[in-house]
Design a protein around this motif. Structure first.
Motif, PDB file in Angstrom:
ATOM      1  N   LEU A 327       3.132  -8.094   7.910  1.00 48.04           N
ATOM      2  CA  LEU A 327       2.491  -8.643   6.718  1.00 48.04           C
ATOM      3  C   LEU A 327       3.107  -8.046   5.457  1.00 48.04           C
ATOM      4  O   LEU A 327       3.294  -8.745   4.459  1.00 48.04           O
ATOM      5  CB  LEU A 327       0.988  -8.377   6.764  1.00 48.04           C
ATOM      6  CG  LEU A 327       0.164  -8.933   5.598  1.00 48.04           C
ATOM      7  CD1 LEU A 327       0.368 -10.434   5.441  1.00 48.04           C
ATOM      8  CD2 LEU A 327      -1.315  -8.614   5.795  1.00 48.04           C
ATOM      9  N   ASN A 328       3.423  -6.777   5.506  1.00 48.16           N
ATOM     10  CA  ASN A 328       4.075  -6.135   4.368  1.00 48.16           C
ATOM     11  C   ASN A 328       5.412  -6.805   4.073  1.00 48.16           C
ATOM     12  O   ASN A 328       5.743  -7.086   2.917  1.00 48.16           O
ATOM     13  CB  ASN A 328       4.275  -4.642   4.657  1.00 48.16           C
ATOM     14  CG  ASN A 328       4.654  -3.859   3.410  1.00 48.16           C
ATOM     15  OD1 ASN A 328       4.297  -4.249   2.291  1.00 48.16           O
ATOM     16  ND2 ASN A 328       5.375  -2.777   3.584  1.00 48.16           N
ATOM     17  N   SER A 329       6.179  -7.090   5.128  1.00 52.44           N
ATOM     18  CA  SER A 329       7.468  -7.769   4.963  1.00 52.44           C
ATOM     19  C   SER A 329       7.287  -9.166   4.373  1.00 52.44           C
ATOM     20  O   SER A 329       8.052  -9.592   3.501  1.00 52.44           O
ATOM     21  CB  SER A 329       8.176  -7.852   6.321  1.00 52.44           C
ATOM     22  OG  SER A 329       9.411  -8.543   6.200  1.00 52.44           O
ATOM     23  N   VAL A 330       6.266  -9.880   4.856  1.00 51.52           N
ATOM     24  CA  VAL A 330       5.981 -11.222   4.324  1.00 51.52           C
ATOM     25  C   VAL A 330       5.717 -11.147   2.823  1.00 51.52           C
ATOM     26  O   VAL A 330       6.256 -11.938   2.034  1.00 51.52           O
ATOM     27  CB  VAL A 330       4.770 -11.854   5.044  1.00 51.52           C
ATOM     28  CG1 VAL A 330       4.275 -13.087   4.290  1.00 51.52           C
ATOM     29  CG2 VAL A 330       5.135 -12.231   6.468  1.00 51.52           C
ATOM     30  N   LEU A 331       4.891 -10.200   2.410  1.00 51.10           N
ATOM     31  CA  LEU A 331       4.493 -10.121   1.004  1.00 51.10           C
ATOM     32  C   LEU A 331       5.623  -9.598   0.114  1.00 51.10           C
ATOM     33  O   LEU A 331       5.727  -9.988  -1.052  1.00 51.10           O
ATOM     34  CB  LEU A 331       3.251  -9.247   0.871  1.00 51.10           C
ATOM     35  CG  LEU A 331       1.986  -9.858   1.492  1.00 51.10           C
ATOM     36  CD1 LEU A 331       0.830  -8.869   1.455  1.00 51.10           C
ATOM     37  CD2 LEU A 331       1.599 -11.142   0.780  1.00 51.10           C
TER      38      LEU A 331
END
Length: 432
Positions: A327-331
């Protein structure tokens, strides 16, 4: 945990080699405590420390006969020793070792989980700062409401994640205790001071009262906090999925140069990471039921909890960390299409000014709320059904008898919906 979703740092903590290493760490601390209390001679302790070699393969070989993993473990250790082997497992029971060692694994895993969550929190906060004054159409029930700040959406996620981090941290503290109280938890065959010494050396507080096991309400609380956290993960992922739809296209996952969206439709760009996060979050939530049921053991203990914990604990720590990282990578790579967001706002034909007009008309006229509301509603329906500009339509309804032209000019601007954003951010930063 299947290989696809493993996190190497978590996997190392929960692999079999590290598990028996933690068992030995606990066993050795118990022997050291007996030494401090004058039971185990120093020479024997020195020999034990020097000679014991751990062998998982040998332990598994012995377990085929004993049908008991901890008995196999202690016998594997004893094979390295002579007479001093009698001090192995003195006065304690299997779960003194297993539960305490498992809590050590949880403590190690917690550091990785919290590091990942804090990184995610920082990414979200940075987005909140960046998009503080970025306009996006707010929606309720999936229907256009009023424009709002995209930054406020990110700030909302940051606030929620901050609460989740607090809950998870408290759950870790609740779980990570030392349990060395013997077969029934009553210290019948060892000294209370043994547990105190072990707890001090392992840097985990004592489980103040236990049976043969550390009670599973502790682990149930951890799984509940993880499930709650997973609901936040899925909430964010679902929001991204909704925004990436073709008819919306406001916020999209990043798409790498050679990435493919479909095996048959080359034009596709799908929110696959967010969908992955949604699916895995549901797995985490599914562990709540067995975790709660594990608290109901027969009398001083049974092992109905043991089998599923061997699966759930490694899995949940892998999944929580994997999802948080993904999720961190997505954001970090999120695409915010401000032009598309403004275009969607314009598609509403300005009907979102209905509440500002209603509010000001109520404040500055003596007419009943219902009268004003019904008039504005009629104008908005015309604007929507006939695809007309709401502001132009409302003028034909003689709105001037409720609200002045100067006041209309003051509120009929998109900045009206951002006028309190600075104040909200200031209040948040002062109190978080």
């Amino acid at each position: 945990m299947i290989k696809r979703y493993r996190v190497s740092s978590i996997q190392k903590i929960w692999d079999e080699e590290n598990r028996i290493q933690k068992w030995w760490e606990v066993e050795l601390e118990v022997i050291k405590a007996w030494n401090i209390l004058g039971v185990v001679p120093q020479n024997d302790l020195d020999i034990i420390i020097k000679k014991v070699n751990l062998s998982l393969s040998r332990m598994l070989e012995i377990e085929k006969e004993t049908k008991h993993d901890v008995v196999a473990f202690t016998r594997m250790i004893s094979e390295s020793l002579n007479e001093e082997a009698k001090w192995i497992h003195l006065g304690i029971t299997s779960t003194d070792v297993v539960d305490t060692a498992q809590n050590l694994q949880i403590k190690e895993s917690s550091l990785i989980v919290l590091e990942s969550l804090n990184a995610l929190s920082l990414t979200i906060f940075n987005l909140a700062i960046k998009h503080k004054k970025t306009l996006i159409m707010g929606r309720s029930h999936g229907i256009y409401g009023e424009p709002t700040s995209l930054g406020l959406k990110f700030l909302l996620w940051h606030a929620e994640l901050s609460r989740q981090i607090k809950r998870v941290t408290l759950a870790f503290e609740d779980v990570c205790v030392t349990k060395v109280s013997g077969s029934m938890g009553n210290f019948a065959n060892l000294e209370v001071e043994v547990e105190n010494i072990v707890a001090k050396n392992l840097q985990m507080p004592v489980d103040l009262i236990s049976t043969q096991v550390s009670q599973r309400d502790r682990l149930a609380s951890l799984f509940l906090s993880f499930a709650n956290l997973a609901s936040t993960f899925e909430k964010i992922a679902t929001e991204i999925r909704l925004y990436q739809r073709s008819e919306v296209k406001e916020i999209l996952e990043g798409f790498s140069i050679n990435q493919k969206g479909s095996s048959s439709m080359p034009h596709k760009k799908n929110p696959i990471s967010s969908e992955n996060i949604s699916g895995l979050s549901r797995m985490i939530k599914s562990y709540v039921i067995p975790a709660l049921e594990n608290n109901v053991l027969w009398h001083e203990r049974d092992i109905s909890h043991s089998s599923n914990e061997r699966i759930m604990l490694p899995d949940v720590f892998n999944l929580i960390t994997y999802i948080s990282n993904r999720l961190n990578s997505v954001l970090i790579n999120i695409v915010v299409d401000e032009k598309q967001m403004l275009k969607n706002i314009q598609l509403a034909n300005n009907v979102f000014y209905s509440q500002p007009i209603l509010t000001e008309a109520i404040k500055h006229s003596n007419n009943k709320r219902e009268e004003i509301y019904d008039l504005i509603q009629k104008a908005s329906l015309v604007a929507l059904q006939e695809n007309k500009d709401f502001i132009e339509v409302i003028k034909t309804y003689d709105i001037s008898k409720f609200i002045s032209e100067d006041k209309m000019k003051e509120i009929l601007t998109l900045d009206y919906f951002l006028r309190k954003v600075d104040e909200i951010y200031l209040r948040y930063n002062e109190q978080k």
